[in-house]
Design an enzyme around this catalytic site. Structure first.
Site, mmCIF file in Angstrom:
data_model
loop_
_atom_site.group_PDB
_atom_site.id
_atom_site.type_symbol
_atom_site.label_atom_id
_atom_site.label_comp_id
_atom_site.label_asym_id
_atom_site.label_seq_id
_atom_site.Cartn_x
_atom_site.Cartn_y
_atom_site.Cartn_z
ATOM 1 N N GLY A 39 1.130 4.697 12.882
ATOM 2 C CA GLY A 39 2.565 4.801 13.152
ATOM 3 C C GLY A 39 3.432 4.966 11.920
ATOM 4 N N GLY A 144 7.605 2.902 19.150
ATOM 5 C CA GLY A 144 8.312 2.731 17.879
ATOM 6 C C GLY A 144 9.710 3.322 17.811
ATOM 7 N N GLY A 182 21.308 -0.437 3.567
ATOM 8 C CA GLY A 182 20.352 -1.322 4.235
ATOM 9 C C GLY A 182 19.060 -1.374 3.430
ATOM 10 C CB ILE A 184 15.186 2.233 4.595
ATOM 11 C CG1 ILE A 184 14.181 1.542 5.531
ATOM 12 C CG2 ILE A 184 14.712 3.635 4.223
ATOM 13 C CD1 ILE A 184 13.962 2.238 6.860
ATOM 14 C CG LEU A 186 20.018 -1.468 -0.708
ATOM 15 C CD1 LEU A 186 20.406 -2.927 -0.567
ATOM 16 C CD2 LEU A 186 20.973 -0.760 -1.676
ATOM 17 C CG HIS A 322 6.514 -9.023 9.726
ATOM 18 N ND1 HIS A 322 6.869 -8.101 8.772
ATOM 19 C CD2 HIS A 322 7.586 -9.822 9.888
ATOM 20 C CE1 HIS A 322 8.100 -8.360 8.366
ATOM 21 N NE2 HIS A 322 8.562 -9.385 9.032
ATOM 22 C CG HIS A 445 4.153 -27.315 -13.406
ATOM 23 N ND1 HIS A 445 5.459 -26.868 -13.436
ATOM 24 C CD2 HIS A 445 3.735 -27.405 -14.692
ATOM 25 C CE1 HIS A 445 5.826 -26.717 -14.708
ATOM 26 N NE2 HIS A 445 4.798 -27.029 -15.489
HETATM 27 C C1 LIG Z 1 10.703 3.840 4.867
HETATM 28 C C2 LIG Z 1 10.389 2.659 5.731
HETATM 29 C C3 LIG Z 1 9.949 1.497 5.147
HETATM 30 C C4 LIG Z 1 9.637 0.400 5.930
HETATM 31 N N1 LIG Z 1 9.204 -0.733 5.307
HETATM 32 C C5 LIG Z 1 8.888 -1.815 6.051
HETATM 33 C C6 LIG Z 1 8.377 -2.991 5.437
HETATM 34 O O1 LIG Z 1 8.206 -3.041 4.222
HETATM 35 N N2 LIG Z 1 8.079 -4.032 6.219
HETATM 36 C C7 LIG Z 1 8.246 -4.008 7.578
HETATM 37 O O2 LIG Z 1 7.958 -4.994 8.245
HETATM 38 N N3 LIG Z 1 8.714 -2.905 8.195
HETATM 39 C C8 LIG Z 1 9.032 -1.813 7.464
HETATM 40 N N4 LIG Z 1 9.474 -0.682 8.093
HETATM 41 C C9 LIG Z 1 9.619 -0.708 9.553
HETATM 42 C C10 LIG Z 1 8.255 -0.536 10.255
HETATM 43 O O3 LIG Z 1 7.680 0.662 9.826
HETATM 44 C C11 LIG Z 1 8.431 -0.555 11.757
HETATM 45 O O4 LIG Z 1 9.105 -1.739 12.133
HETATM 46 C C12 LIG Z 1 7.080 -0.536 12.459
HETATM 47 O O5 LIG Z 1 6.348 0.614 12.110
HETATM 48 C C13 LIG Z 1 7.264 -0.580 13.976
HETATM 49 O O6 LIG Z 1 6.018 -0.567 14.578
HETATM 50 P P1 LIG Z 1 5.808 -0.001 16.054
HETATM 51 O O7 LIG Z 1 4.360 -0.216 16.348
HETATM 52 O O8 LIG Z 1 6.804 -0.577 16.967
HETATM 53 O O9 LIG Z 1 6.145 1.560 15.982
HETATM 54 P P2 LIG Z 1 5.754 2.733 14.986
HETATM 55 O O10 LIG Z 1 5.129 2.256 13.756
HETATM 56 O O11 LIG Z 1 6.955 3.588 14.886
HETATM 57 O O12 LIG Z 1 4.624 3.514 15.786
HETATM 58 C C14 LIG Z 1 4.866 4.192 16.962
HETATM 59 C C15 LIG Z 1 3.745 5.190 17.196
HETATM 60 O O13 LIG Z 1 3.865 5.712 18.494
HETATM 61 C C16 LIG Z 1 3.572 7.095 18.486
HETATM 62 N N5 LIG Z 1 4.204 7.684 19.666
HETATM 63 C C17 LIG Z 1 5.528 7.719 19.976
HETATM 64 N N6 LIG Z 1 5.713 8.290 21.188
HETATM 65 C C18 LIG Z 1 4.487 8.618 21.655
HETATM 66 C C19 LIG Z 1 4.022 9.214 22.833
HETATM 67 N N7 LIG Z 1 4.849 9.547 23.829
HETATM 68 N N8 LIG Z 1 2.691 9.427 22.957
HETATM 69 C C20 LIG Z 1 1.833 9.068 21.977
HETATM 70 N N9 LIG Z 1 2.208 8.492 20.848
HETATM 71 C C21 LIG Z 1 3.525 8.249 20.678
HETATM 72 C C22 LIG Z 1 4.160 7.557 17.161
HETATM 73 O O14 LIG Z 1 3.586 8.777 16.744
HETATM 74 C C23 LIG Z 1 3.783 6.385 16.249
HETATM 75 O O15 LIG Z 1 2.516 6.572 15.687
HETATM 76 C C24 LIG Z 1 9.776 0.451 7.338
HETATM 77 C C25 LIG Z 1 10.205 1.633 7.939
HETATM 78 C C26 LIG Z 1 10.498 2.728 7.157
HETATM 79 C C27 LIG Z 1 10.947 3.993 7.824
#
Ligand SMILES: Cc1cc2nc3c(=O)[nH]c(=O)nc-3n(C[C@H](O)[C@H](O)[C@H](O)COP(=O)(O)OP(=O)(O)OC[C@H]3O[C@@H](n4cnc5c(N)ncnc54)[C@H](O)[C@@H]3O)c2cc1C
Length: 466
Positions: A39, A144, A182, A184, A186, A322, A445
């Site tokens: 993802g 996501g 926010g 991202i 920063l 997480h 420590h």
């Molecule tokens: C630049 C950046 C930095 C980040 N840094 C952090 C960090 O340091 N720490 C942190 O906790 N979070 C961070 N995040 C946020 C984090 O990436 C998300 O909170 C997290 O990925 C959410 O997980 P998820 O499983 O809900 O969805 P996602 O990781 O978005 O995964 C969703 C998946 O579903 C798939 N999908 C969507 N629709 C369909 C469909 N219809 N059929 C099949 N597949 C589909 C997508 O292709 C994707 O692979 C960051 C985000 C960004 C953009």
């Protein structure tokens, strides 16, 4: 063959849910539209951004700090292509790790876009247009989020970029305009500033990091300014003219007034993310969404349709990997008939800049708004032995504890390794600790974590080192 569970999306929410369900004896499949698993987090989010933050931090240290420690390496030179390769290798290792884990847990995978045709029926359309319908007892939506667009500004991912484009810039922009102060904006603004860009951050609100403790946000802004980032608060970007060699952004006061033109080589639009439900067929099956397009769930992650659940960025709550993972575990356990639960009051939040910023629980503003009386313990890293010797004295630990019961309600840290230290606070809060419990727990420590202990001592005003 019919599955017990099909998870749509393999981000940290989806793949973790699938693995936990398989551990609990379910026959599980995942559906992923992208070429690789993992993802946003693994491919274009947490992992690549942290690789660039780590590499750029060392680059900066080599230029500014090594000499002071008696390490002579000469003037460091940037090889951006190799730094990008370093990042890509990290991503590759992580996505392959997920593929390995899915296989190890005997989870089937379908590559293509998943659509819920009916409860218990997922239709998968692969890239070549082939459609396959798979039957299942339960469905978890883990699709996501996607980048939030700024009205009237088209992201081309070369000069006007989202976080995705900002992770693959082929050269260091002379001037980078970051829209949105926010996490991202920063983090990525810091990366490119360290690599040599002049970075201006424009934010609509009168403060950075909306939602975080204000005290922390103010201190953090001062530290970022000292590093060379510049800020324009209470301002909005209303357009970007990309017709010339340089971008020309139109920036107006948030409250209205005369616009000014600001030149940049690259503009990073980082105003947030929106839930991704495109093509999922939610309307057809009657899965309800809220006014922000998020899938509505109850406390057990069940949607409005029996047998369909949702987790992660696509539902309400902080968009964090997480949080998605823990919801994935809880949902698998609930489907298996166990008592899965996520304590949404204790979700740590980290910004991986230098210094790091980390918090868990309530901010002072939230406690004030809720009318909860609290005591504050604060301890600066300037008084911590390890921080002094490492010369990483920027920042502080702040602990907010209930004035009546002394229960810890919030912990906020600005400082080196804050993201690692916040785990101690999260565990303490999960166990319902008082500030005195932390204060009377022996901390090794010399460590930076002694500042957490001292901040806890400071709640009842008996900090020793200050
Ligand atoms: C630049 C950046 C930095 C980040 N840094 C952090 C960090 O340091 N720490 C942190 O906790 N979070 C961070 N995040 C946020 C984090 O990436 C998300 O909170 C997290 O990925 C959410 O997980 P998820 O499983 O809900 O969805 P996602 O990781 O978005 O995964 C969703 C998946 O579903 C798939 N999908 C969507 N629709 C369909 C469909 N219809 N059929 C099949 N597949 C589909 C997508 O292709 C994707 O692979 C960051 C985000 C960004 C953009």
């Amino acid at each position: 063959m019919a599955y017990d569970l099909i998870v749509i999306g393999t981000g940290p929410g989806g793949y973790v849910c699938a693995i936990r369900a398989a551990q609990l004896g379910m026959k599980v499949a995942v559906v992923e539209k992208d070429k690789t698993f993992g993802g946003t987090c693994l491919n274009i989010g947490c992992i690549p951004s942290k690789a660039l933050l780590y590499a750029s931090e060392l680059y900066e240290e080599a230029g500014h700090k090594f000499g002071r420690m008696g390490i002579r390496v000469g003037e460091p030179a940037l090889d951006l292509a190799t730094m990008m390769k370093f990042k890509d290798e990290g991503v590759d290792g992580n996505v392959k790790g997920v593929a390995f884990l899915l296989k190890k847990n005997k989870i089937d995978s379908f590559q293509g876009v998943g659509r819920i045709a009916a409860p218990g029926k997922v239709e998968v359309t692969s890239a070549d247009g082939k459609v396959e319908t798979v039957e299942t007892k339960n469905i978890v939506i883990a699709t996501g989020s996607d980048v939030a667009q700024l009205k009237g500004i088209a992201i081309d991912e070369t000069r006007i970029v989202s976080s995705t484009g900002a992770l693959v810039l082929p050269k260091v922009p002379e001037k980078l305009l970051v829209v949105g102060a926010g996490v991202i904006g920063l983090e990525l603004g810091s990366v490119w500033r360290r690599l040599g860009a002049q970075v201006l951050v424009v934010e609509f609100l009168d403060r950075i990091l909306p939602g975080m403790d204000l005290d922390v946000a103010k201190q953090f802004q001062r530290l970022l300014q000292k590093q060379g980032l510049t800020f324009k608060l209470s301002s909005k970007v209303t357009g970007v003219d990309a017709s010339g060699a340089k971008l020309k952004a139109r920036v107006e006061p948030a409250a209205g007034g005369a616009a000014e033109a600001i030149e940049a080589d690259v503009a990073l639009i980082a105003i947030g993310r929106v839930p991704y439900t495109q093509g999922l067929g939610l309307d057809t099956v009657g899965v309800k969404t809220d006014n922000k397009g998020r899938v509505m769930v109850d406390s057990r992650f069940a949607t409005s349709v029996a047998g369909i659940y949702a987790i992660g960025d696509v539902i309400a709550g902080p968009m964090l990997a997480h949080k998605a993972e823990d919801e994935g575990v809880a949902t698998a356990e609930i489907i298996a008939g166990r008592a899965g639960h996520v304590n949404h009051d204790v979700i740590p939040n980290v910004i991986y800049t230098f210094p790091e910023v980390a918090s868990v629980g309530k901010s002072e503003e939230e406690l004030k708004a809720a009318g909860i009386a609290y005591n504050t313990g604060r301890f600066p890293f300037t008084a911590n032995g390890r921080a002094k010797v490492n010369q990483t004295t920027d920042g502080f630990v702040k602990i907010l504890a209930d004035a009546n019961t002394d229960r810890v309600l919030g912990v906020h840290i600005v400082g080196a390794d804050a993201g690692t230290m916040i785990a101690e606070a999260a565990i303490a809060m999960e166990f319902g600790a008082s500030s005195e419990d932390i204060a009377r727990t022996c901390h090794a420590h010399p460590t930076l974590t002694e500042a957490v202990k001292e901040a806890a001592m400071a709640v009842e005003k008996w900090s020793i080192s200050m």
